[in-house]
Design an enzyme around this catalytic site. Structure first.
Site, PDB file in Angstrom:
ATOM      1  N   GLU A 405      -8.682   6.885   4.483  1.00 23.46           N
ATOM      2  CA  GLU A 405      -8.474   7.370   3.360  1.00 23.46           C
ATOM      3  C   GLU A 405      -7.499   9.026   3.111  1.00 23.46           C
ATOM      4  O   GLU A 405      -8.377   8.862   2.128  1.00 23.46           O
ATOM      5  CB  GLU A 405      -9.571   7.035   2.314  1.00 23.46           C
ATOM      6  CG  GLU A 405     -10.346   5.958   2.732  1.00 23.46           C
ATOM      7  CD  GLU A 405      -9.626   4.556   2.300  1.00 23.46           C
ATOM      8  OE1 GLU A 405      -8.999   4.518   1.532  1.00 23.46           O
ATOM      9  OE2 GLU A 405     -10.477   3.412   1.910  1.00 23.46           O
ATOM     10  N   GLU A 484     -12.896  -0.332   9.697  1.00 20.31           N
ATOM     11  CA  GLU A 484     -14.139  -0.917   8.996  1.00 20.31           C
ATOM     12  C   GLU A 484     -14.815  -2.309   8.164  1.00 20.31           C
ATOM     13  O   GLU A 484     -13.468  -3.336   7.848  1.00 20.31           O
ATOM     14  CB  GLU A 484     -14.496  -0.079   7.811  1.00 20.31           C
ATOM     15  CG  GLU A 484     -14.261   1.735   8.505  1.00 20.31           C
ATOM     16  CD  GLU A 484     -14.150   2.399   7.171  1.00 20.31           C
ATOM     17  OE1 GLU A 484     -14.935   2.203   6.086  1.00 20.31           O
ATOM     18  OE2 GLU A 484     -13.828   3.637   7.228  1.00 20.31           O
TER      19      GLU A 484
HETATM   20  C1  IPT Z   1     -14.669   3.331   2.545  1.00 21.54           C
HETATM   21  C2  IPT Z   1     -14.393   4.839   3.925  1.00 21.54           C
HETATM   22  O1  IPT Z   1     -13.493   5.004   4.810  1.00 21.54           O
HETATM   23  C3  IPT Z   1     -15.604   4.996   4.563  1.00 21.54           C
HETATM   24  O2  IPT Z   1     -15.339   6.810   5.199  1.00 21.54           O
HETATM   25  C4  IPT Z   1     -16.568   5.177   3.723  1.00 21.54           C
HETATM   26  O3  IPT Z   1     -16.849   5.314   2.665  1.00 21.54           O
HETATM   27  C5  IPT Z   1     -17.126   3.179   3.781  1.00 21.54           C
HETATM   28  O4  IPT Z   1     -15.882   3.109   2.295  1.00 21.54           O
HETATM   29  C6  IPT Z   1     -17.928   2.741   2.853  1.00 21.54           C
HETATM   30  O5  IPT Z   1     -18.994   3.162   3.154  1.00 21.54           O
HETATM   31  S1  IPT Z   1     -13.430   3.105   1.609  1.00 21.54           S
HETATM   32  C7  IPT Z   1     -13.862   2.385   0.484  1.00 21.54           C
HETATM   33  C8  IPT Z   1     -13.184   2.423  -0.497  1.00 21.54           C
HETATM   34  C9  IPT Z   1     -13.736   0.919   1.266  1.00 21.54           C
END
Ligand code: IPT
Length: 973
Positions: A405, A484
């Site tokens: 990010e 993720e």
């Molecule tokens: C995403 C982040 O990469 C991760 O660090 C964490 O914050 C997660 O979200 C939420 O818990 S970024 C998000 C804009 C999808």
């Protein structure tokens, strides 16, 4: 500062400077550096351990942790930070070992300091650095002296670097990793890189030795392989074949110990032979496709924060292995270097991520984002250099990740080019490169199931996020990973199995990494001493992101949540397909066969074991299947018959004992047994006063006692304490008529008053052996209602309750549940446990059912709920057949659930609090004292979804307002 190099295990002398240091905290960075002088008197200072974070020491004496996700906890004024900048001064003495006098250089290494620091030795300024989770080495040769020395370090919490370290985690300043002094011998080995390859049973070593010519001859030894290769000078160093070797994989992490010895130093490197490559849209290791069943792993501990504890880390990784996790993304920075040794040893595919995130620039439209600002280019390259150089020897690392990010821009592209030039053996990942302009794999976060499917499919016209059609076409030529997915905040996520199905249907999809492995709660206590795990806001932060930091599959205190059990079941490496007399076992693994497994079977009648034994299964190679005859299973006429097959470890491993269950499956062998239809009754007439029906006593139509115990209910319960996903507003919503983009389902439930239903009794009637009430249930200021008809009757001498619910027209949201709530006042002998035949042992929801098996289970009331950091819906056990409520181990009420006309069975939850009480508590300690148990029997529950950060519950698992019937038989004891 010395150039970045590998973090090596060497026989050259070193001295740990971990331990107590003198410490002083100042509220600002604008201070004279008087303390650096050797003669400075620090006797009035406190003592602080190194490594540690000062905000986690001294019980608040040194400030408190701050949690933000995306937000910067300081004004966005890059590269500046406020004058209010907590600054820690550290001092300690050390005695230079006498025999270090011969050392060519003395090097002072910091493995991690957050966020900017300067160093002095004996009053002489050595230098400074930032890059909190990176390693920095300083040459202090000219500053050290024989005997006593003083090292002084000044650490600022905030710095320009904070703008590029905006990861979703606690801000935890301090010297939080090891500090070590190294004696570098003349003729030592500065760095070693033993690149390896594997093909057709044979290994290759491609060495890079960084050493002064005086170090030569240098000898590489791998005793197990009979390798002893002498290089007389730097120019001789050349690749060599290692002969027949076993490859390294995450499943069979075969390591060989190599040593590299020169004139004055020997370093030991544990090597694993493997080749990583991308061929077309496949990500391959040793020529075979890899599927990542991964976790995003932060370094976090409730007491130590990001301070590494090897024993805890090893136990944590062993836990991952036991739950069929095969991959780790080191979100969002390099972990302690020893973690990679553990990953090599235990076996994980690792995506090693650089310490880089600039997410907070999102708030200003990415204006001034360092990722595209030439002023930051050197800093970006420094970060990736330190990342790759430190960890380059690890076979577990199969990809480098530039960061997380950080938008996109030329500096990220420059990092990727640097990696491509430096390490041709590992691809580059960065999710923010949406169009695939400078990275090697296509990566996304939180893509929904349909979207992920489109990515896996060719010829789809669907545009990809941030891509023109041509860019999208380019991305579809690459392997895809979800860096993720499945946001594990609170109760959830749902749909893990749907993602997994896609991986097997579309080979371009290589799995992904759940967000995230652990909750980041910080152990603290209320004023009256009640311990709890703190999240954002609990330390009075000015800006914070609440409990968004509690989104792990493991709770802060190491307890695996039901979602981790679900994950384990979903990604289990074997698939079982049953026929009437065989089971086909498919081995879905990368390369390991099944020789380390033993197979067992058992048959149960209504959850009671009646037969079992060992299954004779031939060794199934990876990618292969075997069809195995099943033993004859005794089938019961008046009970359910279930066959269970388990694959367990035949011998103990480094991460689990012998007998550990790796995979399991069930087959329902029950004969059909239709439930008796409800007996129609006539002659209903209005009733009043008291009435007894079997074990039930009523007054004015309302239940008063059951089996001699006070009980109230059944009361229609449509509410559940919203999960974090229910409160979520992100992602795609499945159907516009039920969920509304940007508004959480929980907000809609509160709008419609599901948490505050009231009842108007419309009629009470009796007939011979039966009582019937009709209620209209609705909420203040709402024209919507639900009709509830409850019929109590004696059937074959047993008490039956039939509840029929039907919504009025006009309900527009999904519902959390359709249940009936019984309150069980403690009355001397509190209901404190349950035994049931149904699914278990843990909670399950419509889109998270794979870990639930059918059987007989027992649990105390406390064990029936999960203590999520923010209290929320928990404990639903689906498809119950029989439930016995117990008090001190003795049955007090026996409930049999009959299937409805479509064969659906209700679930249950038993808890000490109502959904409304739970919904009001922000932490477990806020729950009120309880004087009753609460049994809720649910005809249906809504799914979990992933909407706290990702997609909502998908339509098949969403609960739409509808008419349902619950039919229960009730008996004493
Ligand atoms: C995403 C982040 O990469 C991760 O660090 C964490 O914050 C997660 O979200 C939420 O818990 S970024 C998000 C804009 C999808």
């Amino acid at each position: 500062m010395r150039p970045a190099r590998s973090w090596l295990h060497s026989d050259a002398p070193s001295l740990s400077l971990n331990g107590p240091w003198r410490f002083r905290l100042s509220p600002t960075a604008h201070l004279a550096a008087d303390f650096a002088d050797s003669a400075f008197d620090d006797s009035a200072w406190d003592t602080l351990p190194v490594p540690s974070h000062w905000v986690l020491e001294g019980d608040g004496a040194y400030g408190r942790p701050i949690y933000t996700n995306v937000q910067f906890p300081f004004p966005i004024d890059p590269p500046h930070v406020p004058d209010e900048n907590p600054t820690g001064d550290y001092r300690r003495h050390f005695a230079l070992p006498d025999d270090w006098a011969r050392a060519e250089a003395v090097v002072l290494r910091f493995d991690g300091v957050e966020s900017l620091f300067r160093v002095w030795v004996n009053g002489r300024e050595i230098g400074g650095a930032s890059g909190s989770r990176l390693c920095h080495e300083f040459d202090v040769t000219a500053a050290v002296r024989p005997g006593d020395n003083v090292v002084a370090v000044r650490v600022h919490q905030w710095s320009a670097a904070s703008y590029v370290e905006d990861q979703d985690q606690w801000w935890l300043p301090g010297v939080f990793r090891d500090v070590t002094l190294h004696a570098r011998p003349a003729g030592g080995i500065e760095d070693v890189w033993l690149r390896t390859g594997y093909e057709d049973g044979h290994g290759r070593i491609d060495p890079e030795i960084t050493a002064d010519p005086s170090a030569f001859p240098v000898t590489l030894r791998v005793p197990e392989l009979g390798i002893e290769q002498v290089w007389t000078g730097p120019a001789d160093v050349a690749p060599l074949t290692a002969g027949a070797v076993r490859p390294w994989t995450a499943e069979e992490p075969r390591l060989y110990t190599a040593t590299v010895s020169g004139a004055a130093e020997t370093v030991t490197v544990r090597i694993g032979f493997r080749t990583v490559e991308i061929r077309g849209d496949r990500f391959l290791v040793n020529g075979r496709r890899v599927v990542f069943h991964g976790m995003n792993r932060h370094e976090t501990h409730p007491e130590r924060g990001r301070v590494f504890d090897e024993e805890h880390a090893r136990a944590d990784l062993a836990r991952m292995k036991r739950f069929n996790v095969n991959a780790i993304r080191t979100s969002h920075y390099p972990p302690h270097p020893r973690l990679l040794d553990l990953a090599d040893e235990l076996g994980f595919w690792v995506v090693l991520e650089c310490d880089l995130e600039t997410h907070g620039f999102d708030a200003v439209g990415w204006n001034g984002n360092p990722s595209d600002d030439p002023a930051w280019r050197t800093a970006y390259l420094d970060r990736i250099t330190r990342t790759v150089e430190r960890d380059k020897n690890h076979p577990s690392i199969v990809m480098w990740s530039l960061g997380n990010e950080a938008g996109t821009g030329a500096n990220l592209a420059a990092m990727a080019s640097w990696v491509h030039a430096r390490d041709t053996g590992r691809p580059v990942h960065y999710e923010g490169d949406h169009t695939g302009a400078y990275t090697d794999v296509y990566s996304r976060m939180y893509a929904s199931v349909p979207e992920t499917e489109q990515i896996g499919t060719d010829g789809s016209a669907a545009p990809l996020l941030g891509c023109t059609p041509a860019q999208g076409a380019r991305q579809r030529t690459r392997p895809f990973v979800l860096c993720e997915y499945a946001h594990a905040m609170g109760n959830g996520p749902g749909a893990l199995d749907q993602y997994e199905d896609l991986v097997h249907a579309h080979p371009r999809l290589h799995g992904g990494f759940v967000w995230e492995w652990r909750d980041h709660g910080i152990a603290t206590a209320t004023a009256d001493g009640t311990p709890y795990f703190a999240y954002g806001g609990d330390f009075g932060e000015v800006v914070h992101d609440g409990n968004f930091v509690m989104d792990g599959m493991v709770l802060s205190d190491d307890v695996p949540t039901p979602s981790l059990h679900e994950f384990k079941a979903v990604v289990q490496p074997l698939r079982f397909s049953f026929t009437a007399d065989t089971v086909e076992i498919a081995n879905l693994r990368h390369s390991a066969d099944t020789s380390e497994l033993r197979f067992r079977w058992r048959a149960e009648h209504d959850g009671v074991r009646v037969a079992g034994g060992v299954l004779d299964v031939p060794v199934v190679p990876a990618g292969g299947t075997a069809s195995v005859p099943l033993p004859s299973v005794p089938v019961a006429a008046d009970a359910e018959t279930w066959l269970t097959v388990d694959a367990v470890l035949a011998t103990a491993t480094a991460w689990a004992p012998e007998g550990h269950e790796v995979a399991t499956a069930q087959q329902d062998r029950s004969l059909p047994r239709p439930a008796a239809p409800a007996r129609p009754r006539g002659d209903w007439r209005p009733a009043e006063g008291t009435l007894t029906l079997g074990i039930a006593e009523f007054a004015a139509g309302s239940l008063r006692r059951l089996a001699g115990r006070p009980v109230t209910g059944p009361k229609l319960e449509l509410f559940r304490a919203p999960t974090d996903n229910d409160e979520g507003t992100s992602g795609e919503v499945a159907e516009s008529d039920a969920s509304i983009a940007g508004i959480s389902n929980a907000a809609l439930w509160r709008r419609d008053g599901l948490d505050r239903l009231t009842t108007r009794r419309m009629s009470v009637e009796t007939t011979e052996g039966a009582l019937r009430t009709v209620d209209r249930v609705s909420a203040a200021n709402s024209g919507l209602w639900v009709a509830v008809e409850s019929t109590w009757s004696l059937e074959d001498g047993e008490l039956e309750l039939r509840v029929e619910t039907a919504p009025s027209r006009g309900w527009s949201t999904v519902w959390p549940r359709i249940g009936v709530h019984f309150e069980l006042p403690d009355a001397g002998a509190p209901v404190d446990g349950a035994q049931w035949f149904g699914t278990g042992p843990l909670e399950s929801y419509p889109d998270s059912m794979r870990a639930a098996r059918t059987g007989r289970f027992t649990a105390g009331i406390g064990e029936l709920s999960v203590e999520y950091a923010r209290p929320q819906e928990t404990g639903h056990r689906s498809q119950v057949r029989e439930l016995v409520l117990t008090s001190a181990g003795t049955g007090v009420l026996r409930v049999t659930a009959l299937p409805d006309a479509r064969g659906r069975r209700p679930g249950f939850s038993l808890a000490r609090h109502t959904p409304q009480q739970i919904a009001r508590a922000a932490h477990p300690f806020e729950l009120p004292a309880s004087t009753a148990g609460h049994l809720i029997v649910d005809a249906a529950q809504h799914g979990l979804g992933s909407r706290a950060c990702g997609p909502d519950v998908w339509p098949p698992f969403a609960l739409r307002p509808e008419a349902r019937t619950i039919r229960l038989r009730l008996r004493a004891g």
